[in-house]
Scaffold this active site. Structure first.
Site, PDB file in Angstrom:
ATOM      1  CG  ASP A   1      -2.249   0.614   1.003  1.00  0.00           C
ATOM      2  OD1 ASP A   1      -2.290   1.850   0.809  1.00  0.00           O
ATOM      3  OD2 ASP A   1      -3.263  -0.104   1.010  1.00  0.00           O
TER       4      ASP A   1
ATOM      5  CG  HIS B   1      -5.265   3.873   1.443  1.00  0.00           C
ATOM      6  ND1 HIS B   1      -4.893   2.588   1.106  1.00  0.00           N
ATOM      7  CD2 HIS B   1      -6.615   3.928   1.314  1.00  0.00           C
ATOM      8  CE1 HIS B   1      -5.976   1.897   0.784  1.00  0.00           C
ATOM      9  NE2 HIS B   1      -7.032   2.687   0.899  1.00  0.00           N
TER      10      HIS B   1
ATOM     11  CB  SER C   1      -9.420   0.391   1.195  1.00  0.00           C
ATOM     12  OG  SER C   1      -8.809   0.658  -0.024  1.00  0.00           O
TER      13      SER C   1
END
Length: 489
Positions: free
Chosen positions: A94, A125, A286
Site C-alpha cells: 500500500d 491510506h 480497502s
C-alpha cells in the site's frame, strides 16, 4: 533460463530488478526503446508493460476525537475468540506506514520492507489499512482484528502515487517472507499481466492474496484488478445492517464480505488537522480486505497444518450468509466469521495452483523451471486429486511426459468436470480455430469417465497437456481425480 543474458543490458539502461523469481525489471523510459528492441530480437522478452497508476479503494471523513465505536469487531466474531500471538505473516502492499503513529511507535513484530513515503495526497491510506489488521491492544486508539499479527508494510507509492511496478515488488517481498497473507487494498480497471504474474507467483509459493473488490457500484461494477484475478480472495464491503454498501463493487469474483463502512482507522500524522486525534472513520472495500487478511492470518496461525488453499476454503465455507441465499455477486459466500472458521473442518488441499493454463506450468512461462510433469522416464503412472471452482479456479492444466514411440492414457473421474488433452505445440488451452484444430488431441465432456489416449509417433519424448475444466455456467466446485499412465512401444 536465459534471463541472466539480459541483465547487463538492463542495468546499463538504468533498470532495477523487481523480482528475480519473475525475471522482472523496471526500466526508465529514457533509453528504453533501444534496449527493448535488442532484447526482443534476442528472444529474451516475455512481456512489456507500462507502469500504471493504481487507486486506493477507500473514502474518508475526519471526525472529532475518537470514541469507542469498533462495531465491526463483533460483526466478524473478533471479540468472541482469543487472538493468537504472532504467527503467519501479513504483508500490506500500500502507501507507506507512519511508524511514528501512536499505534505503531514501538509496536513489536512490525517490519518495514524498504523506505516508507508519506508525501502525497493519499499517503494516509497504508497506515489506515495496517491499523485495521494489527493495531495493538495498547490502551491507545483502536484495536485491529489481529492485534499481535506479524505485520509488514511494503510501500507501493515511493513517489506519492501507487504504481504497479512498486506493487509487484511489494508482492514479491511479501511472498519471500514465507507462506503468509498479502493484502492489496488497491486496484485499477486495467488487466496488467505483470501484476497478474506477481500474484500468481505469490500463490504458487504458498501465500494467500487478499484484494479489495473496489468501490465502483455506482459506475456499473466494472471489473477491477487484481480483485478480478483467479486465485485472489476478493472482499466486498458491508455495513452495520449486514447489507452490501452503496459503493461496493459487485461481480462473480467476489469471495467474501466484511465491514467496510464507518470503520475507525489510524491516520498518518501528516494528514491529521490541528486539534484532531490521529484517527478517522473511513469507508471502502480497502478496509474490508484487511479484516479478511487479518482473519486469514489468525486462522492460519491457529491451524498451521493447513495450506493456503485450505485456509481460503475454510473462510469461504464458514462465512455467515447474508443477502440472497447462497453465493451471490454482492457478498460472495457471506461475511467472514472467525469463530466459525476456527471450528470448520478443512477440505483436502488443492495442489499445484496456479495451473490454469500452459504458460503457468511450462518452463520459461511463469517461472524458469516450470512445473514437473506428472510422468517421466522413471515414473510411468500418476494420480492427482484436486478441485475446480467457478470464477476462482475453473481449470487445471498438467504436463504429461510421453516416451518416444510410446503412448499415454489420461482418465478423469469427477462428475461435473470435463477433460481435454492438448498436444506439444499448444500455447494455451484457450486456443481456437486453426490452432485448436492442430493442437487439441481429444475431449471428454462432463459426465464421461472414458479416457483420452495419445500415441507419440516421434523419435523423442513429448510433453502433452491435460486440462481439467468446469463448463461455462457451472455453479458449484467439483472434486476430481485425474489418472495418467504411459507405456513404451
Amino acid at each position: 533460463m536465459r534471463a541472466p543474458l539480459a541483465e547487463p543490458l538492463l542495468r546499463a539502461a538504468g533498470g532495477v530488478l523487481l523480482s528475480r523469481d519473475l525475471r522482472l525489471w523496471r526500466v526508465p523510459a529514457r533509453g528504453f526503446r533501444p534496449v527493448a528492441a535488442r532484447l526482443e530480437r534476442a528472444g529474451l522478452v516475455r512481456t512489456l508493460e507500462p507502469d500504471r497508476v493504481l487507486q486506493a479503494e477507500s473514502q474518508t471523513v475526519f471526525t472529532d476525537p475518537l470514541f469507542p465505536s469498533e462495531w465491526w469487531r463483533g460483526d466478524v466474531g473478533a471479540d468472541a475468540a482469543e487472538a493468537p500471538g504472532p504467527g503467519k505473516p501479513v504483508t500490506v502492499v500500500d502507501s507507506g506506514l507512519d511508524i511514528k503513529h501512536p499505534e505503531f511507535a514501538g509496536r513489536p513484530h512490525t517490519t518495514l520492507l524498504g523506505p516508507q513515503n508519506l508525501l502525497g495526497e493519499d499517503e494516509w491510506h497504508g497506515t489506515a489499512v495496517a491499523s485495521v489488521i494489527g493495531a495493538p491492544a495498547n490502551g491507545i486508539g483502536l484495536v485491529g482484528v489481529y492485534p499481535d499479527a506479524d505485520l509488514a508494510v511494503a510501500d507501493a507509492s515511493p513517489a506519492g502515487v501507487l504504481l504497479t511496478s512498486s506493487e509487484v515488488a511489494g508482492i514479491a517481498a511479501g511472498a519471500r517472507r514465507g507462506p503468509g497473507v498479502i493484502n492489496l487494498s488497491l486496484g485499477s480497471d486495467a488487466l496488467d499481466f505483470v501484476e497478474r504474474d506477481a500474484v500468481y507467483s505469490a500463490v504458487g509459493h504458498g501465500s494467500i492474496v487478499v484484494a479489495a473488490a473496489g468501490n465502483s457500484r455506482s459506475e456499473g461494477n466494472p471489473l477491477t484488478y487484481p480483485a478480478s484475478l483467479p486465485h485472489v480472495l476478493t472482499v466486498a464491503a458491508t455495513n452495520e445492517q449486514d447489507t452490501v454498501t452503496s459503493f461496493s463493487s459487485s461481480f462473480p469474483a467476489v469471495d467474501l464480505a466484511a465491514p467496510g463502512d464507518d470503520v475507525v482507522a489510524a491516520i498518518a500524522l501528516p494528514f491529521v488537522p490541528p486539534g484532531y486525534q490521529p484517527y478517522a472513520f473511513v469507508a471502502g472495500t480497502s478496509f474490508s480486505a484487511p479484516i479478511v487478511a487479518g482473519a486469514a492470518a489468525w486462522l492460519w496461525t491457529r491451524r498451521p497444518e493447513l495450506v493456503a488453499s485450505q485456509v481460503v476454503e475454510v473462510l469461504r465455507g464458514s462465512a455467515r450468509d447474508v443477502g440472497r441465499p447462497g453465493f451471490d455477486v454482492d457478498t460472495g459466500f457471506g461475511i467472514v466469521d472467525i469463530p466459525a472458521a476456527l471450528a470448520l473442518a478443512a477440505p483436502p488441499p488443492d495442489p499445484g495452483e496456479p495451473n490454469d493454463d500452459v504458460y503457468l506450468v511450462k518452463p520459461n512461462g511463469l517461472s524458469a523451471s516450470g512445473v514437473h510433469p506428472l510422468t517421466g522416464p522413471t515414473l510411468r503412472s500418476a494420480q492427482v486429486t484436486a478441485r475446480v471452482t467457478p470464477a476462482e479456479d475453473p481449470g487445471d492444466v498438467y504436463r504429461v511426459w510421453v516416451p518416444a514411440g510410446g503412448s499415454a492414457r489420461v482418465t478423469l473421474r469427477g462428475a461435473g468436470a470435463g477433460l481435454e488433452l492438448w498436444g506439444p505445440r499448444t500455447s494455451s488451452v484457450f486456443e481456437r480455430a486453426g490452432a485448436a484444430k492442430r493442437d487439441l488431441l481429444g475431449v471428454r465432456r462432463p459426465g464421461s469417465a472414458r479416457a483420452i489416449g495419445f500415441k507419440n509417433r516421434g523419435k523423442r519424448p513429448a510433453i502433452v497437456y491435460a486440462d481439467v475444466y468446469l463448463p461455462s455456467g457451472a455453479a458449484a466446485a467439483v472434486q476430481y481425480s485425474l489418472s495418467v499412465a504411459t507405456a513404451r512401444r
